[in-house]
Design an enzyme around this catalytic site. Sequence first.
Site, PDB file in Angstrom:
ATOM      1  N   ASP A  13      65.483 -15.084   6.617  1.00  0.00           N
ATOM      2  CA  ASP A  13      65.498 -15.834   5.358  1.00  0.00           C
ATOM      3  C   ASP A  13      66.318 -15.088   4.304  1.00  0.00           C
ATOM      4  OD1 ASP A  13      64.869 -17.549   3.287  1.00  0.00           O
ATOM      5  OD2 ASP A  13      62.714 -17.507   3.618  1.00  0.00           O
ATOM      6  N   HIS A 206      57.156 -17.956  -2.898  1.00  0.00           N
ATOM      7  CA  HIS A 206      58.352 -17.558  -3.641  1.00  0.00           C
ATOM      8  C   HIS A 206      57.914 -17.017  -4.994  1.00  0.00           C
ATOM      9  CE1 HIS A 206      61.906 -19.686  -1.421  1.00  0.00           C
ATOM     10  NE2 HIS A 206      61.104 -19.075  -0.587  1.00  0.00           N
ATOM     11  N   CYS A 237      66.860 -18.024  -4.803  1.00  0.00           N
ATOM     12  CA  CYS A 237      66.327 -19.387  -4.824  1.00  0.00           C
ATOM     13  C   CYS A 237      67.491 -20.359  -4.843  1.00  0.00           C
ATOM     14  CB  CYS A 237      65.452 -19.578  -6.056  1.00  0.00           C
ATOM     15  SG  CYS A 237      64.863 -21.276  -6.220  1.00  0.00           S
TER      16      CYS A 237
END
Lengths: 300, 300
Positions: A13, A206, A237
């Site tokens: 990620d 997050h 983000c």
Amino acid sequence: MDSIELVEVGPRDGFQSVGPVIPTKDKIAILHALHAAGIRRVEATSFVSETAVPQMADAVEVLHAAQALDGCDPQVLVPNLRHAERALRAGARHVAFVLSVSEAHNRSNVKRSPAESAAEYGRIVDLLPDGTKLRLNLATAFDCPYDGTVDDEATLALLERLLPLAPHAEIALCDTTGRVVPSHVSRLFEKSMSAFPGVKWAFHAHDTYGLGAANTLTAYNAGVRVFDASVAGLGGCPFAPGATGNVATEDLLWMFEGMQVDTGVDAAAFVDVARQVAAIPGGQTGGRVREALSSKRCAA
Amino acid sequence: MDSIELVEVGPRDGFQSVGPVIPTKDKIAILHALHAAGIRRVEATSFVSETAVPQMADAVEVLHAAQALDGCDPQVLVPNLRHAERALRAGARHVAFVLSVSEAHNRSNVKRSPAESAAEYGRIVDLLPDGTKLRLNLATAFDCPYDGTVDDEATLALLERLLPLAPHAEIALCDTTGRVVPSHVSRLFEKSMSAFPGVKWAFHAHDTYGLGAANTLTAYNAGVRVFDASVAGLGGCPFAPGATGNVATEDLLWMFEGMQVDTGVDAAAFVDVARQVAAIPGGQTGGRVREALSSKRCAA
């Protein structure tokens, strides 16, 4: 002593968000360092289109390097059946699939409706050899960048459809935008746990709005024991360019260790790895602990 | 609908950490903007030695400007009896006193033992005209930068000594270093509330290790309803230079508004003020919401 399982998602990620391609040997060196600090579960790479995501073109080599580490349980992300087949041919023994609860996000992500993705999930499940571990990530389980707050009922309905396909799968409810608040985290986990007992749950936080630790703590208080996090908060983000994305693993380590919750990880060694990762060119980092401890050292 | 009271400490705790002296008219403009966004309680300034803290030399003028705002309840920090007398002469109607639970921190801060500071607190209490509001800040209630974790018993013993001196005082337990973890926050508040019922409690969080929101949430869950925070996270951490200090007010607004807890503040208007404050030269800022919303605007 209570314990949790951290899933280090930085190598997938996090790295995926980095523009310049990171040399494979550097990725492997970081996997070794994470392992040496005590990380045992890692989202090591993804099997995706090399054209679309050049950063993941070395998936096979990275997976094999992670599998060679003693006791390491690397999971690999697959977006569809074709890439799941590639991952399994490469020897993957832990597969992660992602689909979004919200139609708009799922179409943007994989050009399919959630129902079509659910069917693809079923085909992947059918393909898995016995003993293959499975993680299902429900993106936008709480909030969608396009449609805003997602109704609990939408997430629960999708779970009802997906869970019977693979009762052994671990299910992660993901705060894709970072906009969820603690009361929503506790409410949705409580409803999900009550409706579907016996499932192994995970939470993917997050930190975009500063609630990565607060939401993780809330999920922990609700009974979740598996948490995704990214070394150095690497990831950013996509919906708020320049802002923090994944919660930093070292921040969660700080919190859980302070609370006497066993993580299996050596936090001090991990922070050293986080500093190396933060130095990777082109990465968007996050977290506080790295900075706080660095400053302390400077001041000492 | 549940509600909380935010104490905006930026104009004192934040500004005090800024090297270049902020023009008085700019301070007053920020107080006006905070008030327009809905802030009613503010730590407006401190009455301290002008030589030691030149940034606070305009305390009288700033206090009067804050008092002129409709419905505004400005509190002023005083370190000792002499400065409390100055504050009262200037017309202060809400006074805040700070002392540290740990000997080392109290000596470093005010060159006195906690017992000597407790006696000074008693003298200040005796001085206050009827109707003067009083806030007592217990610094290092959880953790000391010199001595590490503070025993619950030390904080409780000091409370036992201080509370009878002014039963009406609001008591803030302060995470001076930012190193406290949620389990410690809940434990100490539960013990304090149980031992001393009827007290009005407050919590002062730092975000140095990323737990400002998580710890505030934990105090809220324990029953606390008054929270200190600083606009734009202004303040920094004196024990970790370069790192974040006070939790950002806009981050707490984001969390509590999302949880349907009334703050009385217009979060969008507040974020605009936070952007102005973040632009003050020489300030160390923190928080995530400002950045997340700015990025979103840029991306739109």
